[in-house]
Design a protein around this motif. Structure first.
Motif, PDB file in Angstrom:
ATOM      1  N   LYS A  89       0.815  -1.219   0.000  1.00  0.00           N
ATOM      2  CA  LYS A  89       0.000   0.000   0.000  1.00  0.00           C
ATOM      3  C   LYS A  89       0.845   1.264   0.000  1.00  0.00           C
ATOM      4  N   THR A  90       1.923   1.280   0.787  1.00  0.00           N
ATOM      5  CA  THR A  90       2.716   2.513   0.854  1.00  0.00           C
ATOM      6  C   THR A  90       3.514   2.715  -0.434  1.00  0.00           C
ATOM      7  N   TYR A 111      -4.875   8.237   3.482  1.00  0.00           N
ATOM      8  CA  TYR A 111      -5.169   9.674   3.479  1.00  0.00           C
ATOM      9  C   TYR A 111      -3.886  10.493   3.358  1.00  0.00           C
ATOM     10  N   GLY A 112      -2.811   9.832   2.930  1.00  0.00           N
ATOM     11  CA  GLY A 112      -1.521  10.507   2.774  1.00  0.00           C
ATOM     12  C   GLY A 112      -1.316  10.975   1.344  1.00  0.00           C
ATOM     13  N   LYS A 113      -0.327  11.839   1.182  1.00  0.00           N
ATOM     14  CA  LYS A 113      -0.022  12.363  -0.163  1.00  0.00           C
ATOM     15  C   LYS A 113       0.921  11.418  -0.882  1.00  0.00           C
ATOM     16  N   SER A 161       2.527   9.601  12.559  1.00  0.00           N
ATOM     17  CA  SER A 161       2.268  10.899  11.925  1.00  0.00           C
ATOM     18  C   SER A 161       2.367  10.792  10.414  1.00  0.00           C
ATOM     19  N   ASP A 162       1.465  11.510   9.738  1.00  0.00           N
ATOM     20  CA  ASP A 162       1.581  11.570   8.279  1.00  0.00           C
ATOM     21  C   ASP A 162       1.564  13.022   7.838  1.00  0.00           C
ATOM     22  N   ASP A 163       1.890  13.241   6.559  1.00  0.00           N
ATOM     23  CA  ASP A 163       1.845  14.607   6.019  1.00  0.00           C
ATOM     24  C   ASP A 163       0.781  14.663   4.930  1.00  0.00           C
ATOM     25  N   GLY A 164      -0.366  14.070   5.245  1.00  0.00           N
ATOM     26  CA  GLY A 164      -1.438  13.932   4.249  1.00  0.00           C
ATOM     27  C   GLY A 164      -2.492  15.016   4.312  1.00  0.00           C
ATOM     28  N   ILE A 165      -3.735  14.624   3.933  1.00  0.00           N
ATOM     29  CA  ILE A 165      -4.808  15.615   3.751  1.00  0.00           C
ATOM     30  C   ILE A 165      -5.292  16.241   5.062  1.00  0.00           C
ATOM     31  N   GLY A 166      -5.020  15.560   6.189  1.00  0.00           N
ATOM     32  CA  GLY A 166      -5.437  16.112   7.474  1.00  0.00           C
ATOM     33  C   GLY A 166      -6.931  16.002   7.703  1.00  0.00           C
ATOM     34  N   ILE A 167      -7.375  16.461   8.874  1.00  0.00           N
ATOM     35  CA  ILE A 167      -8.789  16.356   9.256  1.00  0.00           C
ATOM     36  C   ILE A 167      -9.235  17.718   9.783  1.00  0.00           C
TER      37      ILE A 167
END
Ligand SMILES: Nc1ncnc2c1ncn2[C@@H]1O[C@H](COP(=O)(O)OP(=O)(O)OP(=O)(O)O)[C@@H](O)[C@H]1O
Ligand SMILES: [Mg+2]
Length: 253
Positions: free
Chosen positions: A117-118, A158-160, A182-188
């Motif tokens: 997936k990653t 939900y990540g970029k 932690s991710d640097d994705g779309i956030g909530i």
């Protein structure tokens, strides 16, 4: 006397409100459940009917339709096993098999299980610099692996593209560690933050992107962490990223 009656009245009112809330919650739950089942079931019905209606004669079409029916069947199976898991956790009949293990090893193992997936989004998963010193926790290893898998799966879903997932581990006191993904994705968006651990809750962003989830992953995580007597929390900024953290005991209790 009057004060007593008023206090009693107020207590009754509060109890009624709790019951009404539970009732509303139950209705919403059933609606969600029906909705989640309907989508794959209608899809399967559509493919099977079309096959029986003649499409079966065309080998390429029939293979394609069978593959789609199979994909929706898998979705139903996953949904049922998530629901099963949640109801067992909620009934409290699920026992924890606690054992000591090194949390960093389990994190690396979880990153490994999700490389398909990653890699598909070219996302790198790693343990934060300075957090590598092995820490032994005392918890149900299989269940904590499930928590980590759910969190890492979300971080990649939900990540970029070309993003990063960073796991950190901190000792908070003599008996606890804090694990964060932690991710640097779309956030909530802030308005959704209090609700993301509820069963079936998904943000509009997640729904509209149709990432094919049911909104049970974080509810399961919360149950598992709380069954250990620990806590789970979220911090997030839209378009910047999300951090989900949970605590674990380091000692036999
Ligand atoms: N790392 C994240 N970044 C952005 N949004 C997130 C993240 N993790 C969770 N969310 C939001 O919280 C919702 C609930 O997450 P949860 O894991 O419970 O459900 P899901 O991923 O949609 O489906 P499932 O896990 O059942 O396949 C998601 O739909 C999404 O809107
Ligand atoms: Mg999820």
């Amino acid at each position: 006397m009057r004060e007593d009656v008023e206090a009693w009245g107020e207590k009754q009112q509060q109890e009624i409100e709790i019951l009404q809330k539970n009732e509303a919650y139950r209705k919403e739950f059933l609606q969600n459940l029906a909705h989640e089942f309907k989508t794959p079931i209608f899809a399967i019905q559509g493919y099977v009917d079309t096959l029986l209606g003649g499409a079966i004669e065309d080998e390429t079409v029939s293979r394609k339709f069978l593959e789609k029916a199979a994909k929706n069947t898998t979705r139903l199976v996953n949904l049922v096993s998530d629901l099963d898991e949640i109801s067992r956790l909620e009934s409290g009949e699920q026992l924890l098999y606690k054992q000591p293990f090194i949390i960093q090893d389990l994190i690396l193992e979880s990153f490994d299980s999700l490389t398909i997936k990653t890699q598909a989004k070219n996302i790198q998963g790693s343990i934060k610099k300075g957090c590598e010193t092995p820490i032994t926790v005392f918890a149900d290893k299989e269940k904590i692996k499930q928590v980590l898998l759910n969190l890492i799966e979300n971080a990649s879903k939900y990540g970029k593209i070309d993003g990063q997932i960073i796991a950190s581990v901190y000792r908070t006191d003599e008996h606890h560690v804090l694990v964060e993904i932690s991710d640097d994705g779309i956030g909530i968006e802030e308005e959704h933050l209090p609700r993301i651990f509820e069963r079936f809750y998904r943000t509009d962003a997640a729904r509209s992107r149709d990432k094919g989830g049911t909104g049970l992953g974080l509810a399961i995580c919360k149950h598992i962490v709380e069954a250990h007597g620990e806590t789970i929390h979220v911090r997030s900024t839209p378009d910047v990223g999300t951090t989900i953290g949970f605590t674990l005991p380091t000692k036999r209790d």
